[in-house]
Design a protein around this motif. Structure first.
Motif, PDB file in Angstrom:
ATOM      1  N   LEU A 199      -3.843  -3.422  -1.278  1.00 59.82           N
ATOM      2  CA  LEU A 199      -3.011  -3.385  -2.483  1.00 59.82           C
ATOM      3  C   LEU A 199      -1.656  -3.952  -2.077  1.00 59.82           C
ATOM      4  O   LEU A 199      -0.879  -3.291  -1.383  1.00 59.82           O
ATOM      5  CB  LEU A 199      -2.871  -1.949  -3.010  1.00 59.82           C
ATOM      6  N   VAL A 218       1.472   5.248  -1.930  1.00 60.47           N
ATOM      7  CA  VAL A 218       0.560   4.133  -2.210  1.00 60.47           C
ATOM      8  C   VAL A 218      -0.893   4.549  -1.976  1.00 60.47           C
ATOM      9  O   VAL A 218      -1.775   4.190  -2.755  1.00 60.47           O
ATOM     10  CB  VAL A 218       0.916   2.899  -1.355  1.00 60.47           C
ATOM     11  N   LYS A 251      -2.181   6.456  -4.894  1.00 67.63           N
ATOM     12  CA  LYS A 251      -2.419   5.546  -6.012  1.00 67.63           C
ATOM     13  C   LYS A 251      -3.769   4.839  -5.809  1.00 67.63           C
ATOM     14  O   LYS A 251      -4.575   4.738  -6.745  1.00 67.63           O
ATOM     15  CB  LYS A 251      -1.280   4.531  -6.103  1.00 67.63           C
ATOM     16  N   MET A 252      -4.014   4.354  -4.593  1.00 63.52           N
ATOM     17  CA  MET A 252      -5.285   3.679  -4.295  1.00 63.52           C
ATOM     18  C   MET A 252      -6.458   4.635  -4.469  1.00 63.52           C
ATOM     19  O   MET A 252      -7.508   4.251  -5.007  1.00 63.52           O
ATOM     20  CB  MET A 252      -5.271   3.102  -2.873  1.00 63.52           C
ATOM     21  N   ILE A 287      -2.125  -4.211  -8.929  1.00 67.04           N
ATOM     22  CA  ILE A 287      -2.927  -2.992  -9.108  1.00 67.04           C
ATOM     23  C   ILE A 287      -4.242  -3.352  -9.785  1.00 67.04           C
ATOM     24  O   ILE A 287      -5.313  -2.892  -9.375  1.00 67.04           O
ATOM     25  CB  ILE A 287      -2.149  -1.936  -9.921  1.00 67.04           C
ATOM     26  N   ASN A 308      -1.281   0.362   2.903  1.00 63.69           N
ATOM     27  CA  ASN A 308      -1.697  -0.197   1.618  1.00 63.69           C
ATOM     28  C   ASN A 308      -3.109  -0.789   1.705  1.00 63.69           C
ATOM     29  O   ASN A 308      -3.476  -1.670   0.938  1.00 63.69           O
ATOM     30  CB  ASN A 308      -0.689  -1.252   1.139  1.00 63.69           C
ATOM     31  N   ASP A 318       2.309  -2.160  -4.954  1.00 65.86           N
ATOM     32  CA  ASP A 318       1.874  -1.047  -5.806  1.00 65.86           C
ATOM     33  C   ASP A 318       2.729  -0.885  -7.058  1.00 65.86           C
ATOM     34  O   ASP A 318       2.440  -0.047  -7.904  1.00 65.86           O
ATOM     35  CB  ASP A 318       1.836   0.264  -5.015  1.00 65.86           C
ATOM     36  N   GLU A 319       3.780  -1.684  -7.212  1.00 65.61           N
ATOM     37  CA  GLU A 319       4.600  -1.627  -8.410  1.00 65.61           C
ATOM     38  C   GLU A 319       4.294  -2.779  -9.369  1.00 65.61           C
ATOM     39  O   GLU A 319       4.851  -2.843 -10.455  1.00 65.61           O
ATOM     40  CB  GLU A 319       6.084  -1.637  -8.038  1.00 65.61           C
TER      41      GLU A 319
END
Length: 136
Positions: free
Chosen positions: A38, A82, A85-86, A47, A11, A41-42
């Motif tokens: 991060l 994750v 997402k990042m 975020i 993360n 992430d939820e």
């Protein structure tokens, strides 16, 4: 030109910044911030915080180009959800361009060149540094 290499692990977004002048001379910049995490992430708040921290980092350090080391989408070495997402959050920044760099390109560059890492560079930043060097 200020360039930033990014490697995404777990993360964490790990950064390595350097300047490259017109003569292709690379000067590593040892910044206080070397990674941004991060936390959850939820969580919308986490975020948003991650996104703001990345944008502030890019703006405050006057980064002109970001190079992110790509991760595999499937197989044994696939990146975690994750990290993708990042990656998307970093790509959406409104400060500078972002380019994805394949692991094969980074590995090939490292094999063809004698890389001397700056002594200030932390071991965990080497992947990010190599990514930007290979693509720059």
């Amino acid at each position: 030109m200020k360039l930033c290499g990014v490697e995404l692990k777990a993360n964490n977004a790990i950064f390595s910044v350097f300047e490259k002048n017109d003569d292709d001379i690379v000067i590593y910049i040892d910044l206080k911030i070397k990674k941004i995490t991060l936390d959850d992430d939820e969580s919308f708040e986490d975020i948003k915080t991650f996104s703001n921290n990345v944008n502030d980092f890019l703006k405050d350090n006057k980064i002109e180009k970001v190079f992110i080391k790509k991760r595999a989408k499937k197989g044994n070495f696939a990146g975690g959800a994750v990290t993708f997402k990042m990656e998307g959050i970093i790509q959406l920044n409104d400060i500078c361009d972002v380019t994805l760099v394949s692991s094969q390109s980074v590995n090939s560059f490292e094999k063809k060149n004698m890389i001397e890492f700056p002594k200030e560079l932390k071991k965990y930043q080497e992947g990010a540094y190599l990514t930007a060097l290979a693509a720059a």
